[in-house]
Design a protein around this motif. Structure first.
Motif, PDB file in Angstrom:
ATOM      1  N   VAL A  25      89.682 -13.035  -8.819  1.00  0.00           N
ATOM      2  CA  VAL A  25      90.600 -12.317  -9.040  1.00  0.00           C
ATOM      3  C   VAL A  25      90.127 -10.971  -9.354  1.00  0.00           C
ATOM      4  CG1 VAL A  25      92.358 -13.899 -10.072  1.00  0.00           C
ATOM      5  CG2 VAL A  25      90.665 -13.036 -11.549  1.00  0.00           C
ATOM      6  N   TRP A  26      88.998 -10.472  -9.105  1.00  0.00           N
ATOM      7  CA  TRP A  26      88.415  -9.159  -9.306  1.00  0.00           C
ATOM      8  C   TRP A  26      87.723  -8.698  -8.121  1.00  0.00           C
ATOM      9  CZ3 TRP A  26      89.282  -6.584 -13.535  1.00  0.00           C
ATOM     10  CH2 TRP A  26      89.750  -7.199 -14.689  1.00  0.00           C
ATOM     11  N   LEU A  27      87.782  -7.329  -8.009  1.00  0.00           N
ATOM     12  CA  LEU A  27      87.256  -6.785  -6.791  1.00  0.00           C
ATOM     13  C   LEU A  27      85.931  -5.743  -7.541  1.00  0.00           C
ATOM     14  CD1 LEU A  27      90.209  -6.410  -4.395  1.00  0.00           C
ATOM     15  CD2 LEU A  27      88.102  -7.690  -4.087  1.00  0.00           C
ATOM     16  N   VAL A  28      84.872  -5.867  -7.155  1.00  0.00           N
ATOM     17  CA  VAL A  28      83.868  -5.113  -7.975  1.00  0.00           C
ATOM     18  C   VAL A  28      83.171  -4.039  -6.860  1.00  0.00           C
ATOM     19  CG1 VAL A  28      81.915  -5.276  -9.409  1.00  0.00           C
ATOM     20  CG2 VAL A  28      83.645  -7.135  -9.485  1.00  0.00           C
ATOM     21  N   CYS A  29      83.048  -3.042  -7.156  1.00  0.00           N
ATOM     22  CA  CYS A  29      82.489  -1.937  -6.492  1.00  0.00           C
ATOM     23  C   CYS A  29      81.026  -2.230  -6.344  1.00  0.00           C
ATOM     24  CB  CYS A  29      82.520  -0.606  -7.028  1.00  0.00           C
ATOM     25  SG  CYS A  29      81.798   0.698  -6.099  1.00  0.00           S
ATOM     26  N   ARG A  30      80.422  -2.197  -5.068  1.00  0.00           N
ATOM     27  CA  ARG A  30      78.978  -2.388  -4.739  1.00  0.00           C
ATOM     28  C   ARG A  30      78.072  -1.346  -5.171  1.00  0.00           C
ATOM     29  NH1 ARG A  30      78.862  -4.983   1.220  1.00  0.00           N
ATOM     30  NH2 ARG A  30      80.148  -6.782   0.836  1.00  0.00           N
ATOM     31  N   ASN A  31      78.780  -0.201  -5.394  1.00  0.00           N
ATOM     32  CA  ASN A  31      77.748   1.026  -6.048  1.00  0.00           C
ATOM     33  C   ASN A  31      77.336   0.739  -7.463  1.00  0.00           C
ATOM     34  OD1 ASN A  31      76.801   3.484  -6.573  1.00  0.00           O
ATOM     35  ND2 ASN A  31      78.732   4.565  -5.943  1.00  0.00           N
ATOM     36  N   PRO A  32      76.117   0.647  -7.466  1.00  0.00           N
ATOM     37  CA  PRO A  32      75.726   0.342  -9.067  1.00  0.00           C
ATOM     38  C   PRO A  32      75.837   1.578  -9.701  1.00  0.00           C
ATOM     39  CG  PRO A  32      73.706   0.609  -7.360  1.00  0.00           C
ATOM     40  CD  PRO A  32      74.953   0.648  -6.799  1.00  0.00           C
ATOM     41  N   GLU A  33      75.956   2.826  -9.328  1.00  0.00           N
ATOM     42  CA  GLU A  33      76.303   4.019 -10.228  1.00  0.00           C
ATOM     43  C   GLU A  33      77.845   3.745 -10.455  1.00  0.00           C
ATOM     44  OE1 GLU A  33      73.798   6.431 -10.578  1.00  0.00           O
ATOM     45  OE2 GLU A  33      72.921   4.743 -10.239  1.00  0.00           O
ATOM     46  N   CYS A  34      78.611   3.192  -9.870  1.00  0.00           N
ATOM     47  CA  CYS A  34      80.166   3.255 -10.050  1.00  0.00           C
ATOM     48  C   CYS A  34      80.561   2.047 -10.871  1.00  0.00           C
ATOM     49  CB  CYS A  34      80.836   3.452  -8.737  1.00  0.00           C
ATOM     50  SG  CYS A  34      82.663   3.432  -8.804  1.00  0.00           S
ATOM     51  N   ARG A  35      80.414   0.980 -10.585  1.00  0.00           N
ATOM     52  CA  ARG A  35      80.611  -0.447 -11.134  1.00  0.00           C
ATOM     53  C   ARG A  35      82.083  -0.522 -11.579  1.00  0.00           C
ATOM     54  NH1 ARG A  35      77.298  -2.557 -14.686  1.00  0.00           N
ATOM     55  NH2 ARG A  35      78.211  -1.358 -16.464  1.00  0.00           N
ATOM     56  N   ARG A  36      83.109   0.261 -10.956  1.00  0.00           N
ATOM     57  CA  ARG A  36      84.432  -0.085 -11.044  1.00  0.00           C
ATOM     58  C   ARG A  36      84.730  -1.196 -10.651  1.00  0.00           C
ATOM     59  NH1 ARG A  36      83.368   5.105 -10.865  1.00  0.00           N
ATOM     60  NH2 ARG A  36      84.612   6.429 -12.379  1.00  0.00           N
ATOM     61  N   LYS A  37      85.775  -2.014 -11.466  1.00  0.00           N
ATOM     62  CA  LYS A  37      86.279  -3.448 -11.153  1.00  0.00           C
ATOM     63  C   LYS A  37      87.859  -3.377 -11.155  1.00  0.00           C
ATOM     64  CE  LYS A  37      82.235  -4.917 -13.694  1.00  0.00           C
ATOM     65  NZ  LYS A  37      81.836  -3.643 -14.342  1.00  0.00           N
ATOM     66  N   TYR A  38      88.310  -3.858  -9.944  1.00  0.00           N
ATOM     67  CA  TYR A  38      89.693  -3.707  -9.680  1.00  0.00           C
ATOM     68  C   TYR A  38      90.352  -4.958  -9.845  1.00  0.00           C
ATOM     69  CZ  TYR A  38      88.202   0.838  -8.265  1.00  0.00           C
ATOM     70  OH  TYR A  38      87.487   1.959  -8.343  1.00  0.00           O
ATOM     71  N   PRO A  39      91.377  -5.304 -10.543  1.00  0.00           N
ATOM     72  CA  PRO A  39      91.887  -6.610 -10.736  1.00  0.00           C
ATOM     73  C   PRO A  39      92.783  -6.843  -9.645  1.00  0.00           C
ATOM     74  CG  PRO A  39      92.993  -4.922 -12.228  1.00  0.00           C
ATOM     75  CD  PRO A  39      91.846  -4.264 -11.760  1.00  0.00           C
ATOM     76  N   ILE A  40      93.100  -8.163  -9.448  1.00  0.00           N
ATOM     77  CA  ILE A  40      94.086  -8.555  -8.494  1.00  0.00           C
ATOM     78  C   ILE A  40      94.997  -9.464  -9.082  1.00  0.00           C
ATOM     79  CG2 ILE A  40      94.381 -10.341  -6.406  1.00  0.00           C
ATOM     80  CD1 ILE A  40      91.312 -10.017  -5.973  1.00  0.00           C
TER      81      ILE A  40
END
Ligand code: ZN
Length: 66
Positions: A25-40
């Motif tokens: 249920v999470w989409l995690v940005c692959r960019n280690p500098e960003c690391r934002r996580k988006y819920p589903i």
């Protein structure tokens, strides 16, 4: 369930990097500098920068699964 086809085209709205599906249920940005996580939620990925910001400092292991 988010389809693999959709997953293929989804990118982080902040840095345009691809995201990984985590804990179903999470989409995690692959960019280690960003690391934002988006819920589903209800099978709909919430790809909003302000959502991603909220979970930036939370480790993937600590993300809620419901
Ligand atoms: Zn990003």
């Amino acid at each position: 369930m988010v389809s693999p086809e959709l997953l293929e085209i989804l990118v982080c709205p902040y840095c345009k990097t691809k995201v990984d599906l985590m804990k179903r249920v999470w989409l995690v940005c692959r960019n280690p500098e960003c690391r934002r996580k988006y819920p589903i939620r209800d099978d709909i990925p919430i790809m909003l920068v302000e959502e991603g910001d909220k979970y930036r400092d939370i480790a993937v292991e600590q993300l809620p699964t419901s």
